[in-house]
Design a protein around this motif. Sequence first.
Motif, PDB file in Angstrom:
ATOM      1  N   UNK A  55       0.837  -1.198   0.000  1.00 54.07           N
ATOM      2  CA  UNK A  55       0.000   0.000   0.000  1.00 54.07           C
ATOM      3  C   UNK A  55       0.873   1.249   0.000  1.00 54.07           C
ATOM      4  N   UNK A  56       1.943   1.220   0.778  1.00 56.19           N
ATOM      5  CA  UNK A  56       2.862   2.357   0.810  1.00 56.19           C
ATOM      6  C   UNK A  56       3.496   2.630  -0.538  1.00 56.19           C
ATOM      7  N   UNK A  57       3.848   1.565  -1.241  1.00 61.76           N
ATOM      8  CA  UNK A  57       4.403   1.740  -2.588  1.00 61.76           C
ATOM      9  C   UNK A  57       3.394   2.422  -3.518  1.00 61.76           C
ATOM     10  N   UNK A  58       2.135   1.976  -3.455  1.00 68.20           N
ATOM     11  CA  UNK A  58       1.108   2.561  -4.322  1.00 68.20           C
ATOM     12  C   UNK A  58       1.029   4.070  -4.130  1.00 68.20           C
ATOM     13  N   UNK A  59       1.046   4.495  -2.873  1.00 68.31           N
ATOM     14  CA  UNK A  59       0.930   5.926  -2.598  1.00 68.31           C
ATOM     15  C   UNK A  59       2.264   6.652  -2.787  1.00 68.31           C
ATOM     16  N   UNK A  65       1.811  15.120  -3.001  1.00 72.02           N
ATOM     17  CA  UNK A  65       2.250  15.392  -1.630  1.00 72.02           C
ATOM     18  C   UNK A  65       1.363  14.687  -0.593  1.00 72.02           C
ATOM     19  N   UNK A  66       0.034  14.712  -0.816  1.00 73.40           N
ATOM     20  CA  UNK A  66      -0.890  14.081   0.136  1.00 73.40           C
ATOM     21  C   UNK A  66      -0.672  12.567   0.176  1.00 73.40           C
ATOM     22  N   UNK A  67      -0.392  11.985  -0.967  1.00 70.80           N
ATOM     23  CA  UNK A  67      -0.179  10.541  -1.027  1.00 70.80           C
ATOM     24  C   UNK A  67       1.085  10.133  -0.284  1.00 70.80           C
ATOM     25  N   UNK A  68       2.075  11.003  -0.295  1.00 74.19           N
ATOM     26  CA  UNK A  68       3.320  10.706   0.412  1.00 74.19           C
ATOM     27  C   UNK A  68       3.076  10.536   1.906  1.00 74.19           C
ATOM     28  N   UNK A  69       2.127  11.297   2.449  1.00 74.66           N
ATOM     29  CA  UNK A  69       1.787  11.169   3.866  1.00 74.66           C
ATOM     30  C   UNK A  69       1.224   9.781   4.167  1.00 74.66           C
ATOM     31  N   UNK A  70       0.433   9.250   3.237  1.00 78.30           N
ATOM     32  CA  UNK A  70      -0.107   7.899   3.400  1.00 78.30           C
ATOM     33  C   UNK A  70       1.025   6.874   3.345  1.00 78.30           C
ATOM     34  N   UNK A  71       1.956   7.080   2.410  1.00 77.97           N
ATOM     35  CA  UNK A  71       3.102   6.163   2.293  1.00 77.97           C
ATOM     36  C   UNK A  71       3.910   6.140   3.592  1.00 77.97           C
ATOM     37  N   UNK A  72       4.094   7.295   4.204  1.00 80.09           N
ATOM     38  CA  UNK A  72       4.829   7.366   5.472  1.00 80.09           C
ATOM     39  C   UNK A  72       4.079   6.617   6.574  1.00 80.09           C
ATOM     40  N   UNK A  94      10.626   1.237   1.319  1.00 82.27           N
ATOM     41  CA  UNK A  94       9.458   2.107   1.441  1.00 82.27           C
ATOM     42  C   UNK A  94       9.787   3.342   2.270  1.00 82.27           C
ATOM     43  N   UNK A  95      10.556   3.153   3.334  1.00 85.18           N
ATOM     44  CA  UNK A  95      10.941   4.296   4.155  1.00 85.18           C
ATOM     45  C   UNK A  95      11.703   5.340   3.363  1.00 85.18           C
ATOM     46  N   UNK A  96      12.620   4.899   2.533  1.00 87.19           N
ATOM     47  CA  UNK A  96      13.378   5.839   1.684  1.00 87.19           C
ATOM     48  C   UNK A  96      12.473   6.505   0.652  1.00 87.19           C
ATOM     49  N   UNK A  97      11.586   5.723   0.044  1.00 87.80           N
ATOM     50  CA  UNK A  97      10.677   6.283  -0.963  1.00 87.80           C
ATOM     51  C   UNK A  97       9.775   7.339  -0.332  1.00 87.80           C
ATOM     52  N   UNK A  98       9.192   7.009   0.817  1.00 95.56           N
ATOM     53  CA  UNK A  98       8.302   7.954   1.492  1.00 95.56           C
ATOM     54  C   UNK A  98       9.047   9.205   1.944  1.00 95.56           C
ATOM     55  N   UNK A  99      10.350   9.054   2.191  1.00101.43           N
ATOM     56  CA  UNK A  99      11.165  10.198   2.600  1.00101.43           C
ATOM     57  C   UNK A  99      11.732  10.989   1.430  1.00101.43           C
ATOM     58  N   UNK A 100      11.358  10.601   0.214  1.00107.07           N
ATOM     59  CA  UNK A 100      11.811  11.325  -0.969  1.00107.07           C
ATOM     60  C   UNK A 100      13.189  10.934  -1.452  1.00107.07           C
ATOM     61  N   UNK A 105      15.953   4.040  -2.347  1.00104.38           N
ATOM     62  CA  UNK A 105      14.912   3.018  -2.471  1.00104.38           C
ATOM     63  C   UNK A 105      15.218   2.103  -3.653  1.00104.38           C
ATOM     64  N   UNK A 106      15.647   2.715  -4.743  1.00105.28           N
ATOM     65  CA  UNK A 106      15.973   1.959  -5.955  1.00105.28           C
ATOM     66  C   UNK A 106      17.062   0.929  -5.692  1.00105.28           C
ATOM     67  N   UNK A 107      18.094   1.338  -4.965  1.00106.97           N
ATOM     68  CA  UNK A 107      19.221   0.442  -4.725  1.00106.97           C
ATOM     69  C   UNK A 107      18.820  -0.752  -3.855  1.00106.97           C
ATOM     70  N   UNK A 108      18.014  -0.494  -2.849  1.00110.91           N
ATOM     71  CA  UNK A 108      17.560  -1.591  -1.991  1.00110.91           C
ATOM     72  C   UNK A 108      16.702  -2.567  -2.788  1.00110.91           C
ATOM     73  N   UNK A 109      15.789  -2.040  -3.586  1.00108.08           N
ATOM     74  CA  UNK A 109      14.933  -2.894  -4.402  1.00108.08           C
ATOM     75  C   UNK A 109      15.749  -3.661  -5.444  1.00108.08           C
TER      76      UNK A 109
END
Length: 439
Positions: A55-59, A65-72, A94-100, A105-109
Amino acid sequence: MKDAFGLTYSGVTEAGFSSYARAVHELQCFIGDPVSSIDRAIGENPGFVMAHVFKGYLFGLATEREATAVAKACYEAALPLAATTREQAHVAALGHLAGGHWHQASRILEDVAIDHPLDAVALQTGHQVDFFTGNARMLRDRIGRALPAWQKGMPGYHAVLGMQAFGLEEMGDYGRAESFGRQAVEIEPRDGWAQHAVAHVMEMQSRQRDGIAWMRADPEAWTKESFLQIHNWWHLALFHYDLGETDEVLKLYDGPIYGDRSTLALNMVDASAILWRLALGGVDVGDRWAALAGNWSPKAAAGNYAFNDAHAMMAFVGAGLEAPAKTLLEAQREAMRGEDDNAVFTRDVGHPLTLAIKAFGEGKYDEAVRLIRPIRSIAHRFGGSHAQRDVIDLTLIEAALRAGDRALARALTAERQLARPDSPLSALFLRRAADLSEN
């Protein structure tokens, strides 16, 4: 429990995993409502760590900007849950993605997929991050590394082929890209990403008639309940645009592209991009800019994704709105003081491009040229595809022509003719540059 690929999932029952698998399939085809499906999975199993991550990835990939809050919030929910090493890596990504921090995030994935090439979520999320960061090589290689582990008949195999098709296309390997994309659509006609990968090939090769035939052959397949359908309609409009069929482009804009006046940034980007192309060609688009700019205005202060900013500015310029344009530029200046990846996206490409678009709208064509020329070779850094970023070249060419810069116009139009020799638009630009030289 283990899935069909032998991957272990923590905190889940059969019922919860069934909803999760549905959400994954919906995302792989860009159809249905994966958010509702994943919410059902979380409802069934609140301790299902990968459901919260998904779900975090989707958002997180929504560029809102609002979706990023959901991802966090999803990241916070996932953090304390029981998880395997693979799942812990997903939580970290996800933590890195939500933090911008897109690149982290790419490297971990990337590492997850190296260790687990059948992890479809790691592959697709990473592929989308590659798209939003304009990383053409990883669009190809992230999938290419995993491809040998996949076989026809495996669930989601079509999606892997479709992603490989897009990566090959972005790296200029058009023949193989089209082959992979067609194979994917043959397996799963509703795979909107594979459909779009083939459209990209035809766009880059200036095969307008082939592209129109490809998109119009079975639109029901790629539009039904598809959240990628507006982007795919945009691709069809591009083919008509290159042929000079502006009435058809406007018809598509008023219908499937922006008839519903979506307020989602991903959809408004397509709307801005097509209207700006028409405006560059001197087409009167009437009051369409006003309606689009009205929907962009609440996002003017977002400053969270430079690619969106440039397209919002197109609408503000088109509608003649000074206030939101000023707000947007202030938001960009603030964004450039940040420590996330968008600070770099904005500083390197987004801010100068947004200023150039504003200058163009004010008739300061020399200024637009001055701002765009240094960023052309690095424009991929702020995301998008070659087809999307082509608007930068189109704006530069038009600015050079309108500025009366004969030498530059001649050089740029010759360059485009070499890259797209079968494009009617290339021929039109050449004629206009020649007219400048004679006057």
